[in-house]
Scaffold this active site. Structure first.
Site, PDB file in Angstrom:
ATOM      1  N   TRP A   1      -6.150   2.636  -8.680  1.00 40.37           N
ATOM      2  CA  TRP A   1      -5.180   1.614  -9.061  1.00 40.37           C
ATOM      3  C   TRP A   1      -5.326   1.264 -10.536  1.00 40.37           C
ATOM      4  O   TRP A   1      -6.431   1.074 -11.017  1.00 40.37           O
ATOM      5  CB  TRP A   1      -5.385   0.374  -8.182  1.00 40.37           C
ATOM      6  CG  TRP A   1      -4.440  -0.755  -8.477  1.00 40.37           C
ATOM      7  CD1 TRP A   1      -3.115  -0.670  -8.736  1.00 40.37           C
ATOM      8  CD2 TRP A   1      -4.769  -2.148  -8.544  1.00 40.37           C
ATOM      9  NE1 TRP A   1      -2.588  -1.926  -8.951  1.00 40.37           N
ATOM     10  CE2 TRP A   1      -3.575  -2.854  -8.826  1.00 40.37           C
ATOM     11  CE3 TRP A   1      -5.957  -2.875  -8.368  1.00 40.37           C
ATOM     12  CZ2 TRP A   1      -3.527  -4.245  -8.962  1.00 40.37           C
ATOM     13  CZ3 TRP A   1      -5.908  -4.260  -8.490  1.00 40.37           C
ATOM     14  CH2 TRP A   1      -4.710  -4.924  -8.780  1.00 40.37           C
TER      15      TRP A   1
ATOM     16  N   TYR B   1       1.088   3.838  -6.994  1.00 37.77           N
ATOM     17  CA  TYR B   1       0.254   3.764  -8.197  1.00 37.77           C
ATOM     18  C   TYR B   1       0.845   4.622  -9.309  1.00 37.77           C
ATOM     19  O   TYR B   1       0.996   5.845  -9.156  1.00 37.77           O
ATOM     20  CB  TYR B   1      -1.176   4.212  -7.905  1.00 37.77           C
ATOM     21  CG  TYR B   1      -1.961   3.286  -6.996  1.00 37.77           C
ATOM     22  CD1 TYR B   1      -1.473   2.049  -6.620  1.00 37.77           C
ATOM     23  CD2 TYR B   1      -3.208   3.667  -6.504  1.00 37.77           C
ATOM     24  CE1 TYR B   1      -2.195   1.212  -5.782  1.00 37.77           C
ATOM     25  CE2 TYR B   1      -3.942   2.839  -5.666  1.00 37.77           C
ATOM     26  CZ  TYR B   1      -3.422   1.611  -5.309  1.00 37.77           C
ATOM     27  OH  TYR B   1      -4.146   0.790  -4.479  1.00 37.77           O
TER      28      TYR B   1
ATOM     29  N   TRP C   1     -11.554  -4.002  -1.837  1.00 32.88           N
ATOM     30  CA  TRP C   1     -11.208  -3.637  -3.210  1.00 32.88           C
ATOM     31  C   TRP C   1     -11.323  -4.856  -4.126  1.00 32.88           C
ATOM     32  O   TRP C   1     -11.421  -5.982  -3.661  1.00 32.88           O
ATOM     33  CB  TRP C   1      -9.808  -3.033  -3.293  1.00 32.88           C
ATOM     34  CG  TRP C   1      -8.716  -3.806  -2.602  1.00 32.88           C
ATOM     35  CD1 TRP C   1      -8.390  -3.751  -1.275  1.00 32.88           C
ATOM     36  CD2 TRP C   1      -7.813  -4.750  -3.187  1.00 32.88           C
ATOM     37  NE1 TRP C   1      -7.349  -4.596  -1.003  1.00 32.88           N
ATOM     38  CE2 TRP C   1      -6.959  -5.219  -2.156  1.00 32.88           C
ATOM     39  CE3 TRP C   1      -7.617  -5.226  -4.476  1.00 32.88           C
ATOM     40  CZ2 TRP C   1      -5.948  -6.154  -2.392  1.00 32.88           C
ATOM     41  CZ3 TRP C   1      -6.606  -6.158  -4.709  1.00 32.88           C
ATOM     42  CH2 TRP C   1      -5.793  -6.607  -3.682  1.00 32.88           C
ATOM     43  N   SER C   2     -11.335  -4.598  -5.419  1.00 33.16           N
ATOM     44  CA  SER C   2     -11.466  -5.631  -6.454  1.00 33.16           C
ATOM     45  C   SER C   2     -12.748  -6.439  -6.330  1.00 33.16           C
ATOM     46  O   SER C   2     -12.726  -7.675  -6.334  1.00 33.16           O
ATOM     47  CB  SER C   2     -10.253  -6.566  -6.440  1.00 33.16           C
ATOM     48  OG  SER C   2     -10.170  -7.299  -7.642  1.00 33.16           O
ATOM     49  N   PRO C   3     -13.920  -5.786  -6.246  1.00 31.35           N
ATOM     50  CA  PRO C   3     -15.180  -6.533  -6.119  1.00 31.35           C
ATOM     51  C   PRO C   3     -15.501  -7.377  -7.354  1.00 31.35           C
ATOM     52  O   PRO C   3     -16.294  -8.315  -7.263  1.00 31.35           O
ATOM     53  CB  PRO C   3     -16.221  -5.425  -5.919  1.00 31.35           C
ATOM     54  CG  PRO C   3     -15.622  -4.219  -6.578  1.00 31.35           C
ATOM     55  CD  PRO C   3     -14.152  -4.324  -6.316  1.00 31.35           C
TER      56      PRO C   3
ATOM     57  N   GLU D   1     -22.782   2.205 -14.344  1.00 34.98           N
ATOM     58  CA  GLU D   1     -23.327   0.859 -14.099  1.00 34.98           C
ATOM     59  C   GLU D   1     -23.050   0.409 -12.666  1.00 34.98           C
ATOM     60  O   GLU D   1     -23.942  -0.085 -11.974  1.00 34.98           O
ATOM     61  CB  GLU D   1     -22.703  -0.139 -15.077  1.00 34.98           C
ATOM     62  CG  GLU D   1     -23.137  -1.579 -14.823  1.00 34.98           C
ATOM     63  CD  GLU D   1     -22.328  -2.587 -15.626  1.00 34.98           C
ATOM     64  OE1 GLU D   1     -22.409  -3.789 -15.301  1.00 34.98           O
ATOM     65  OE2 GLU D   1     -21.597  -2.179 -16.552  1.00 34.98           O
TER      66      GLU D   1
END
Length: 420
Positions: free
Chosen positions: A113, A146, A299-301, A388
């Site tokens: 996304w 997307y 999603w979107s942590p 990371e």
């Protein structure tokens, strides 16, 4: 290829001796006239003799290891595998069942996304996928909407170029917004089938592992949706189906329809989940997981980058909130609620420093601790971010979880706790 221990020729142990393989020169035998001198020298230097024996033993051991590695490489090649792929499977990546299905997915997946086909170049997308795959990530998520389909095209081109075995990774896509025409969006039988065919064409694949209904469609009867999803699975276009941004009640209705008509129920719900969005994943979905086996793929942590602290001093020009079409994110960051969240993010950064990790790593590990969460989808725009994020904390202690809950002050209560 390799001689047995009893083989003839070369050296004693087989076709080739250690000296032949590694170019080690044998010392010439001493003549009889100098035998007494050599014997005397050996008797006076026992330490040097032991050193030579230890060195020869090390060389022989190294030779055995290299020979065994070569044998393993040849065997894996006959099986259609590579040593690099097998070593990747031995990485620190953790794998979980998707809900109560038998599908094993990496606890971290790579999402597309905003990034693929839009924010980043195709070269960077390939680099990210390669790093992820080599570190044990086997889940890659996309959607027909997307970048207007370009994300699927980019993902498909990379898969084709890399030549990875199709059975070694999981591809998911989502159907709902496929085009401008009235029949090119929604969850009608027509669009589910035609939309998935379009996705497969862009992905250059015969099937996807999971097809998601990318929100519920009030204009389509639930029975029609479940029958269409069952059809694409029976036709070999998908292995499983799931929901995205559905309510618990809608998921339960789909499950009930599937059981009533002997159809295939959903196995997973894709839901937004981070420090500031907790109720659904922590209260509603665990109940569905225990009752009907539906897992959670979140999603979107990092709350669209809010948790990284990049918006603490305003909206950077290169950030997602500054991109066209993301005015809603900019407004959220600049809102009063956004400022309160940023204040808590600063405290979370201090906690991460104490734990010797980054704020992003702490946030992702916090998401993975939740019951029923099968995988957390990462959204990254460069290799440094991905590396990371892959280096998450190995374990969240109860003390750390309690401290985070106290800091956030938004822990939701389950029905049992509310009744108590």
């Amino acid at each position: 290829m390799f001689a047995s221990r009893g083989g003839s020729g070369g050296g004693k142990g087989g076709k080739y001796s250690v000296e032949d393989l590694y170019g080690i020169s044998k010392k010439p035998k001493a003549s009889s006239s100098s035998g007494s001198i050599v014997a005397k020298a050996r008797s006076t230097k026992p330490q040097e003799n032991r050193h030579e024996e230890a060195l020869a033993s090390q060389i022989l051991e190294a030779a055995h290891r290299l020979v065994e590695r070569r044998r393993l490489e040849l065997y894996l090649r006959e099986c259609g595998l590579s040593l690099a792929e097998c070593e990747a499977q031995r990485s620190a990546m953790v794998y979980r069942n998707l809900g109560k299905s038998g599908l094993r997915v990496s606890c971290l997946g790579l999402g597309t996304w905003v990034t693929f086909g839009s924010q980043i170049s195709d070269e960077m997308a390939e680099n990210l996928m390669t790093i992820a795959y080599e570190n044990g990530v086997n889940l890659f998520d996309t959607a027909e909407v997307y970048a207007s389909g370009r994300a699927e095209i980019t993902l498909g081109n990379i898969i084709k170029k890399k030549g990875w075995r199709r059975s070694s990774f999981v591809i998911t896509t989502k159907i709902y917004w496929g085009g401008q025409a009235e029949t090119e969006r929604g969850l009608s039988r027509k669009h589910i089938i035609e939309g998935l065919r379009g996705s497969l064409s862009r992905l250059q694949l015969d099937y996807v592992d999971i097809v998601f209904a990318n929100r519920n469609d009030v204009n389509s009867p639930m029975e029609e949706i479940v029958r269409a999803m069952t059809f694409v699975i029976n036709q070999g276009m998908a292995m499983y189906w799931g929901t995205s941004r559905w309510s618990a009640m809608e998921i339960m209705e789909a499950y009930s329809v599937a059981r009533q008509f002997n159809l295939i129920p959903p196995v997973c719900e894709q839901a937004e989940y981070h420090y500031f969005q907790r109720d659904k994943v922590e209260v509603q979905l665990p109940e569905l997981y225990h009752k009907i086996g539906v897992g959670a793929m979140t999603w979107s942590p990092l709350a669209c980058g809010l948790i990284t602290g990049k918006y603490s001093d305003g909206v950077p020009e290169c950030s997602r909130a500054a991109m066209k079409g993301y005015q809603w994110l900019k407004e959220r960051v600049n809102s009063e609620e956004g400022r309160r969240q940023l204040a808590k993010v600063k405290e979370l950064h201090l906690l991460a420093d104490r734990l010797c990790c980054t704020a992003a790593q702490l946030a992702i590990a916090w998401c993975l601790r939740s019951e029923g969460v099968s995988s957390v989808l990462l959204g990254v725009s460069n290799a440094d971010q991905l590396v990371e994020n892959l280096g998450i904390l190995s374990q969240m202690t109860p003390q750390t979880i309690t401290e985070i809950d106290a800091l956030l002050g938004n822990k939701p209560h389950s029905k049992k706790e509310s009744r108590a």
